[in-house]
Write a protein that holds these residues in place. Sequence first.
Motif, mmCIF file in Angstrom:
data_model
loop_
_atom_site.group_PDB
_atom_site.id
_atom_site.type_symbol
_atom_site.label_atom_id
_atom_site.label_comp_id
_atom_site.label_asym_id
_atom_site.label_seq_id
_atom_site.Cartn_x
_atom_site.Cartn_y
_atom_site.Cartn_z
ATOM 1 N N VAL A 35 0.863 -1.187 0.000
ATOM 2 C CA VAL A 35 0.000 0.000 0.000
ATOM 3 C C VAL A 35 0.896 1.232 0.000
ATOM 4 N N ARG A 36 0.542 2.206 -0.840
ATOM 5 C CA ARG A 36 1.351 3.420 -0.972
ATOM 6 C C ARG A 36 0.456 4.649 -0.951
ATOM 7 N N GLU A 268 -9.558 -2.057 -2.534
ATOM 8 C CA GLU A 268 -9.176 -2.758 -1.316
ATOM 9 C C GLU A 268 -9.579 -1.892 -0.124
ATOM 10 N N PHE A 269 -9.698 -2.548 1.033
ATOM 11 C CA PHE A 269 -10.189 -1.853 2.217
ATOM 12 C C PHE A 269 -9.358 -2.276 3.430
ATOM 13 N N ILE A 270 -8.848 -1.278 4.161
ATOM 14 C CA ILE A 270 -8.069 -1.528 5.370
ATOM 15 C C ILE A 270 -8.856 -1.014 6.573
ATOM 16 N N PRO A 271 -9.123 -1.842 7.575
ATOM 17 C CA PRO A 271 -9.772 -1.321 8.789
ATOM 18 C C PRO A 271 -8.989 -0.124 9.317
ATOM 19 N N THR A 272 -9.691 0.962 9.596
ATOM 20 C CA THR A 272 -9.000 2.216 9.926
ATOM 21 C C THR A 272 -8.086 2.078 11.138
ATOM 22 N N GLU A 273 -8.471 1.227 12.087
ATOM 23 C CA GLU A 273 -7.634 1.090 13.277
ATOM 24 C C GLU A 273 -6.313 0.389 12.969
ATOM 25 N N GLU A 274 -6.211 -0.239 11.785
ATOM 26 C CA GLU A 274 -4.975 -0.915 11.400
ATOM 27 C C GLU A 274 -4.155 -0.123 10.378
ATOM 28 N N TYR A 275 -4.692 0.997 9.926
ATOM 29 C CA TYR A 275 -4.098 1.667 8.765
ATOM 30 C C TYR A 275 -2.612 1.983 8.969
ATOM 31 N N PHE A 276 -2.245 2.411 10.157
ATOM 32 C CA PHE A 276 -0.851 2.825 10.387
ATOM 33 C C PHE A 276 0.014 1.676 10.891
ATOM 34 N N ILE A 297 -8.470 1.871 -0.644
ATOM 35 C CA ILE A 297 -7.271 1.673 -1.458
ATOM 36 C C ILE A 297 -7.721 1.322 -2.866
ATOM 37 N N ILE A 298 -7.084 1.906 -3.885
ATOM 38 C CA ILE A 298 -7.495 1.603 -5.258
ATOM 39 C C ILE A 298 -6.314 1.110 -6.091
ATOM 40 N N ASN A 299 -6.661 0.281 -7.067
ATOM 41 C CA ASN A 299 -5.745 -0.156 -8.130
ATOM 42 C C ASN A 299 -6.494 0.120 -9.418
ATOM 43 N N SER A 300 -5.896 0.893 -10.324
ATOM 44 C CA SER A 300 -6.710 1.425 -11.413
ATOM 45 C C SER A 300 -6.066 1.290 -12.777
ATOM 46 N N ASN A 301 -6.921 1.447 -13.806
ATOM 47 C CA ASN A 301 -6.437 1.438 -15.184
ATOM 48 C C ASN A 301 -5.828 2.784 -15.583
ATOM 49 N N ALA A 302 -5.493 3.589 -14.585
ATOM 50 C CA ALA A 302 -4.652 4.770 -14.822
ATOM 51 C C ALA A 302 -3.251 4.527 -14.275
ATOM 52 N N LEU A 304 -2.517 3.412 -10.933
ATOM 53 C CA LEU A 304 -2.352 3.594 -9.497
ATOM 54 C C LEU A 304 -2.451 2.221 -8.843
ATOM 55 N N TRP A 305 -1.441 1.831 -8.102
ATOM 56 C CA TRP A 305 -1.331 0.476 -7.559
ATOM 57 C C TRP A 305 -1.203 0.518 -6.041
ATOM 58 N N GLY A 306 -2.136 -0.168 -5.352
ATOM 59 C CA GLY A 306 -2.121 -0.150 -3.893
ATOM 60 C C GLY A 306 -2.177 1.253 -3.350
#
Length: 466
Positions: A35-36, A268-276, A297-302, A304-306
């Motif tokens: 994730v970035r 993708e989805f990260i529980p907010t309490e785990e984000y950091f 979190i998105i991965n896209s056809n432009a 953008l990865w993680g």
Amino acid sequence: MLDMLIREGSNTLFGKDHGFKDIKSYVDFKKHVPVRDYEALKPYVEKMLEGKPDILWKGVPAYFAKTSGTTSGTKYIPISNESKYSHFNSARNSTLAYVHETGKSDFLDGNLIFLSGSPELDETAGVKTGRLSGISNHLVPGYLRTNQKPSYETNCIEDWEEKLERIIDETLQANMTLISGIPPWAQMYFDRIQTRTGKKIKDVFPNFSVFVYGGVNFEPYRAKLFDSIGKKIDSIETYPASEGFIAYQDSQYAEGLLLLLNNGMFYEFIPTEEYFNENPTRLSIEEVELGKNYALIINSNAGLWGYSIGDTVKFVSKDPYRLVVTGRIKHFISAFGEHVIGEEVEKAMKFTIEKFPETELVEFTVAPQVTPPAGLPHHEWFIEFSNSPKDLEAFRLELDTNLRKLNVYYDDLIGGNILRTLKISALRKNSFIDYMKSQGKLGGQNKVPRLSNDRKIADELVKFIS
């Protein structure tokens, strides 16, 4: 969707660096692609800004969407040939969904206005570059151009106040039926019209029947906006971002926004309490739970990865997938361990105004006061009222009570005399307009953060306390 994205991105520099050819499943993907945020992706973007092809996505971008970042300065978000039309098409589809559900279509025969940034674009390494709203303006099909306001020339004016006066010149005698924009700037448009005409908006634009908005929670602005209009009208909420058009309101009756699962993005989805956390849980759409806050979190056809876009969302339905935007992952107050988020301050304000219905807001933001001149630390709410509550002290106590009900940690801190109850600093008229002007962010798609964990904004706003 993920299989398609991996296949198309496998020959890019990013795909080669991250072993796309070895990815056979979502489990593999999570092992290969971290994730970035923008700062971590920036080395790849900089290569694209030099004109190099096949970096994050095949070829070179169709556009760069310029947006401001807190740590990275100006951000350049790539928009590919594959992703560009989804921005306009999704906005169009939100309107068509409204027509399909309600049967109301007369508004399409009138004039439509999109309060947005300038459509004038620069070039970066041969790629057209500008604000997303300006780029989207170039994607509007010809059949809508005849009904669209304002004129291209007016839309190109950079100074927001000058632009707003010209927009009013062009629309005052027009048959305005749909108005679209971020609520605080739409309110400014309405206020200026009322100043000129002395009339409610319904008397200036009798056929105005649909308001389309996005970017902020509508609730804090609803009462004042509808009072300016003079009648209740239908509204359509959208969730556009420079990174992609994510969701829109597909029903006037169901809660939440329809998540667009066929828009060239794998979410993708990260529980907010785990984000950091160092290794947070990453969930696909099938694994989300209702009522839980996630970082999106998105991965896209432009290309953008993680990519963490910084928003937090909560699902209110899984059939279909509908969500509400609850805040920004980095916009919170936790100066004392309370971790108050945007959803909580907005709900606290909503519930309080319901008890004090005479109250109308222009805007508000919240910041911690860690070292007050006297007394215990506290949260300071900077509020510009267009109509103040009859009893400001009772309003303050109700607001504090509602926030305590919504956040148990804040409640404990108040109950334990670590914090005192919140303070309201009422601001004079046009304070937020003047503040945004001082920051060079008046109008367009700019918005005031609802809350922050420092006092950078607060220290500027104290100048406007009434």
